[in-house]
Design a protein around this motif. Sequence first.
Motif, short mmCIF file in Angstrom:
data_model
loop_
_atom_site.label_atom_id
_atom_site.label_comp_id
_atom_site.label_asym_id
_atom_site.label_seq_id
_atom_site.Cartn_x
_atom_site.Cartn_y
_atom_site.Cartn_z
N MET A 6 -3.26 -1.38 -4.62
CA MET A 6 -4.70 -0.58 -5.06
C MET A 6 -4.59 0.87 -4.71
O MET A 6 -4.25 1.18 -3.46
CB MET A 6 -5.81 -1.32 -4.28
N PHE B 53 -12.96 2.62 -7.23
CA PHE B 53 -12.22 2.22 -5.95
C PHE B 53 -12.16 3.23 -4.79
O PHE B 53 -11.89 3.05 -3.53
CB PHE B 53 -10.88 1.38 -6.22
N VAL C 222 -7.15 -5.62 6.74
CA VAL C 222 -7.29 -6.01 5.37
C VAL C 222 -6.87 -7.48 5.10
O VAL C 222 -7.45 -8.17 4.28
CB VAL C 222 -6.79 -4.98 4.32
N VAL D 82 -17.78 -1.89 -4.96
CA VAL D 82 -16.85 -1.28 -4.29
C VAL D 82 -16.81 0.24 -4.31
O VAL D 82 -17.78 0.91 -4.45
CB VAL D 82 -15.32 -1.85 -5.17
N THR E 11 -12.13 -1.08 4.51
CA THR E 11 -11.29 -2.28 4.78
C THR E 11 -11.93 -3.49 3.89
O THR E 11 -11.47 -4.45 3.40
CB THR E 11 -10.92 -2.72 5.95
N CYS F 117 -14.49 -3.35 1.43
CA CYS F 117 -14.40 -3.39 -0.04
C CYS F 117 -13.06 -3.55 -0.54
O CYS F 117 -12.87 -4.05 -1.71
CB CYS F 117 -15.07 -1.92 -0.42
N THR F 118 -11.88 -3.09 0.11
CA THR F 118 -10.63 -3.24 -0.35
C THR F 118 -10.37 -4.66 -0.55
O THR F 118 -9.76 -5.08 -1.21
CB THR F 118 -9.80 -2.23 0.52
N SER F 119 -10.76 -5.33 0.60
CA SER F 119 -10.47 -6.77 0.78
C SER F 119 -11.09 -7.47 -0.33
O SER F 119 -10.65 -8.51 -0.82
CB SER F 119 -10.71 -7.58 2.10
N SER G 244 -19.08 0.85 0.80
CA SER G 244 -18.55 0.69 2.14
C SER G 244 -19.31 0.59 3.30
O SER G 244 -20.08 1.94 3.39
CB SER G 244 -17.21 1.50 2.21
N SER H 256 -12.90 3.16 -0.96
CA SER H 256 -13.03 1.86 -0.28
C SER H 256 -12.59 1.62 1.19
O SER H 256 -11.35 2.00 1.62
CB SER H 256 -12.52 0.89 -1.06
N LYS I 224 0.91 -1.34 0.17
CA LYS I 224 -0.09 0.01 0.14
C LYS I 224 0.76 1.35 -0.07
O LYS I 224 1.93 1.35 0.65
CB LYS I 224 -0.97 0.14 1.18
N LEU J 244 -8.90 -6.92 -3.29
CA LEU J 244 -7.92 -7.78 -3.51
C LEU J 244 -7.82 -9.50 -3.62
O LEU J 244 -7.05 -9.92 -4.26
CB LEU J 244 -6.98 -7.35 -2.14
#
Length: 255
Positions: free
Chosen positions: A62, A90, A128, A215, A95, A97-99, A220, A93, A9, A102
């Motif tokens: 991301m 994105f 995450v 996302v 945690t 939506c980030t996960s 979120s 986002s 990150k 990913l």
Amino acid sequence: MNRYIVFLKQVPRSTKVDIDPVTKTLKRASAMTRTNPDDLCALQAALDMRAATGGEIVAVSMGPDRAEDTLCEALQLGADRAVLLSSPAFAGSDTLCTSMALAAAARKIGYGMLLFGRMAVDGDTAQVGPEVAGQLGIPQLTHIISIDNVGGENVTVTKDNGETVQQLRVSLPCALMVSKEFAVSPPTLAGWRRAMKQPIERWNESDIGLSAAEVGLNASPTKVVSTAVVNNAKDTRWVSSGEEFARAVMNCAEK
């Protein structure tokens, strides 16, 4: 499968980052950036394992266009491939939506092991990595301070439990959250030259099988209601003698 995916990150270099008054999220473009330090430790762990077992290291990040700098650094240090997940969808986002994003990228790439830094210095949630493991339904271990052995079907690691350490064996595929005990090797001129020749793949939400509605800020569940700037103003008073200092301390105690 000897494929290690390392998630990195890009974070603000300074704590002086502006807050968007509407979305209540960090305005990351307002600050200088760097690669999250713990994530570089995760990359070093992958490099060490590749040296022992062979295989491929894929660096994934991301973020906006400028996150390419983080992936260039990963390539300089020895990653074989780099993938940037970048799309206006994105933005914002949390945690979860980030996960999701990913995990979707990991499914597309294929993996034997996922590696994350212990936490990111801009959020300090440490969520995450475990959430990605949960999305994929694979085992995960946190606070890894050493990787002791990698076999064909499992990996043996040492985990920091605070007061004690614990050696554990976990089956592959798995996700490991790596602590700062892994000393990151400095970049080399040869690594820089190699990185300059390697392309960075760019994927948006549709490339990883997600829709824009899954996302970003609106999807979120985490909502920031308000933010405030901490007031660090202090009442400074200069004293000319020990007696005056003692009286000032006593007055503060009485209040």
